[in-house]
Design a protein around this motif. Structure first.
Motif, PDB file in Angstrom:
ATOM      1  N   SER A   5      12.221   3.607   7.554  1.00  0.00           N
ATOM      2  CA  SER A   5      13.032   2.699   6.829  1.00  0.00           C
ATOM      3  C   SER A   5      12.314   1.922   5.681  1.00  0.00           C
ATOM      4  CB  SER A   5      13.801   1.621   7.861  1.00  0.00           C
ATOM      5  OG  SER A   5      14.762   2.400   8.685  1.00  0.00           O
ATOM      6  N   LEU A   6      11.255   1.516   6.228  1.00  0.00           N
ATOM      7  CA  LEU A   6      10.393   0.758   5.128  1.00  0.00           C
ATOM      8  C   LEU A   6      10.286   1.673   4.043  1.00  0.00           C
ATOM      9  CD1 LEU A   6       7.537  -1.534   5.928  1.00  0.00           C
ATOM     10  CD2 LEU A   6       7.305  -0.024   4.094  1.00  0.00           C
ATOM     11  N   ILE A   7       9.615   3.117   4.364  1.00  0.00           N
ATOM     12  CA  ILE A   7       9.348   3.604   3.136  1.00  0.00           C
ATOM     13  C   ILE A   7      10.817   3.995   2.543  1.00  0.00           C
ATOM     14  CG2 ILE A   7       8.606   6.090   2.705  1.00  0.00           C
ATOM     15  CD1 ILE A   7       6.714   5.906   5.130  1.00  0.00           C
ATOM     16  N   ASN A   8      11.483   4.299   2.979  1.00  0.00           N
ATOM     17  CA  ASN A   8      12.959   4.655   2.316  1.00  0.00           C
ATOM     18  C   ASN A   8      13.417   3.652   1.490  1.00  0.00           C
ATOM     19  OD1 ASN A   8      13.032   7.366   3.393  1.00  0.00           O
ATOM     20  ND2 ASN A   8      14.289   6.479   5.090  1.00  0.00           N
ATOM     21  N   GLY A   9      13.012   2.310   1.620  1.00  0.00           N
ATOM     22  CA  GLY A   9      13.519   1.091   0.956  1.00  0.00           C
ATOM     23  C   GLY A   9      12.426   0.827  -0.153  1.00  0.00           C
ATOM     24  N   ILE A  31       0.904  -1.112  -0.037  1.00  0.00           N
ATOM     25  CA  ILE A  31       0.098   0.004   0.032  1.00  0.00           C
ATOM     26  C   ILE A  31       0.826   1.199   0.088  1.00  0.00           C
ATOM     27  CG2 ILE A  31      -1.714   1.245   1.377  1.00  0.00           C
ATOM     28  CD1 ILE A  31      -2.893  -1.346   2.208  1.00  0.00           C
ATOM     29  N   LEU A  32       1.973   1.316   0.642  1.00  0.00           N
ATOM     30  CA  LEU A  32       2.808   2.491   0.841  1.00  0.00           C
ATOM     31  C   LEU A  32       3.355   2.658  -0.509  1.00  0.00           C
ATOM     32  CD1 LEU A  32       4.226   2.266   4.484  1.00  0.00           C
ATOM     33  CD2 LEU A  32       2.701   3.920   3.757  1.00  0.00           C
ATOM     34  N   GLY A  33       3.960   1.417  -1.257  1.00  0.00           N
ATOM     35  CA  GLY A  33       4.511   1.467  -2.409  1.00  0.00           C
ATOM     36  C   GLY A  33       3.492   2.293  -3.349  1.00  0.00           C
ATOM     37  N   ASP A  34       2.462   1.757  -3.217  1.00  0.00           N
ATOM     38  CA  ASP A  34       1.436   2.372  -4.505  1.00  0.00           C
ATOM     39  C   ASP A  34       1.406   3.766  -4.020  1.00  0.00           C
ATOM     40  OD1 ASP A  34      -0.848   1.719  -6.355  1.00  0.00           O
ATOM     41  OD2 ASP A  34      -2.030   2.550  -5.126  1.00  0.00           O
TER      42      ASP A  34
END
Length: 306
Positions: A300-304, A245-248
Motif C-alpha cells: 500500500s505504501l509503494i502504491n501511494g 528511499i522507496l520513492g527515490d
C-alpha cells in the motif's frame, strides 16, 4: 519493483512460508532459514541435503520462486579470524542449491566486527581489513563464476560500520553489489565518528551505496536508548526513511526486488507474549499474521508513492 520477503519471519516450515507469500500474491521468497518435516530448522545452505531436496520439491510443486538467498556467509556470527575454508565450504554448498532453484542473488557480509573483552569494537588498525577484502573478493568471484550476484548488506559487519567503511569496502571489492536495508542504520553505530558513536543516517547511507544497489531489504524502527535496542515498526512508521528511499527508487526506475524483514514478531521482541507463556502455536500465529500485514502495508505504501 518486485515484492518478496525473508520468509522465515512468517514461520519456519517451508510450507508456511509459501502460504504467506501466496496470500500476499507474491511469486517468490527470499530464503534464509527453513524446516521440513523430519528435520530441524537450518540455513538454506547448511541443512542436510535430504532436507533441502524435500524443501526444493515443495517449492517447485507450488510454483514459488526463490528471489534470493540470505546466506550466513561472512555474517556477524563469523569471525575474520576463523579458517577461510569454512566460508569456502559454505559457498560450495550454496551454489548448487541456488542453481537448482534458479536463484541469482545471495546476501553476504564482511565478517563480524572485532571487539575487546568488554564488547567494544577494536581500533581500525586491528580490524584486519585487508584480509576481509581479500576474502570478499574471492567470495564475490566464486559466485560470479556461477552466474550469481553477491550483495553485501549494510549490517553488523565491517562494511556496515559506517558510510566510510562501506565505500572503502566497495573500492576494495569493485565487483560487489549491495543489498541496502532501510532499518539497519537506525540501530547501527556510526563507527567513523568519535565515541559515543551516534546512530547512522539511513538516507545518507542509501545515497552513498545507491550506484551499487541490486537488492533492497525493508525494516523500520525507532532506536530505544533505554534498552539499547530498536523498537521495530511497520514500514514508514519508524526512522528508516522508508517512504523517502522507496520513492527515490521508484522515481529512478528500480526494477529489482524489495524484500520485507519485519523483525516485529513475538519470537523476536514480545517478552510478554506467547513465547514467554510457552504457547508456540500462538507465537507462530502472530508471526504469520504480522508478516502478512507487513507485506500488505508495504504494498500500500509503494502504491501511494508518486
Amino acid at each position: 519493483m518486485k515484492l518478496t520477503g525473508i520468509s522465515d519471519e512468517a514461520g519456519q516450515d517451508i510450507a508456511v512460508q509459501i502460504k504467506a507469500h501466496q496470500e500476499l500474491g507474491w511469486d517468490s521468497i527470499e530464503s534464509r532459514f527453513l524446516s521440513v518435516e523430519g528435520f530441524d530448522k537450518g540455513s538454506f545452505h547448511e541443512i542436510p541435503q535430504e532436507a533441502f531436496d524435500k524443501a526444493a520439491g515443495i517449492l517447485e510443486d507450488s510454483g514459488m520462486k526463490v528471489s534470493g538467498v540470505g546466506s550466513t556467509i561472512g555474517n556477524w556470527a563469523h569471525s575474520i579470524e576463523d579458517d577461510f575454508q569454512i566460508t569456502l565450504d559454505e559457498i560450495e554448498r550454496c551454489i548448487p542449491r541456488m542453481e537448482r532453484l534458479g536463484s541469482k542473488i545471495v546476501r553476504i557480509m564482511t565478517y563480524a566486527i572485532l571487539t575487546d573483552a568488554d564488547g567494544n569494537s577494536l581500533p581500525e588498525a586491528e580490524q584486519q581489513k585487508e584480509e576481509r577484502f581479500r576474502r570478499t573478493n574471492e567470495i564475490v568471484k566464486r559466485f560470479a563464476d556461477a552466474g550469481i550476484t553477491a550483495v553485501h548488506e549494510n549490517c553488523m559487519n565491517y562494511g556496515g560500520m559506517s558510510i566510510q567503511h562501506a565505500l572503502e569496502t566497495q573500492e576494495a571489492v569493485p565487483g560487489m553489489k549491495w543489498v541496502f536495508d532501510t532499518g539497519n542504520p537506525v540501530f547501527n553505530p556510526d563507527r567513523s565518528k568519535p565515541r559515543p558513536f551516534p546512530r547512522q543516517d539511513p538516507w545518507d547511507f542509501y545515497q552513498a551505496v545507491k550506484p551499487h544497489i541490486a537488492h533492497i531489504h525493508i525494516k523500520d524502527g525507532v532506536w530505544n536508548e533505554s534498552k539499547q535496542d530498536c523498537d521495530y515498526t511497520f514500514p514508514g512508521e519508524g526512522d528508516g526513511q522508508v517512504a523517502r528511499i522507496l520513492g527515490d527508487l521508484k522515481t529512478n526506475g528500480y526494477d529489482g526486488y524489495v524484500s520485507i524483514e519485519p523483525h516485529m514478531a513475538v519470537v523476536f521482541h514480545d517478552a510478554d507474549g506467547a513465547a514467554a507463556k510457552g504457547d508456540p502455536e500462538e507465537e507462530a500465529r502472530k508471526m504469520y499474521a504480522n508478516y502478512v500485514e507487513y507485506g500488505q502495508r508495504l504494498a500500500s505504501l509503494i502504491n501511494g508513492l508518486a
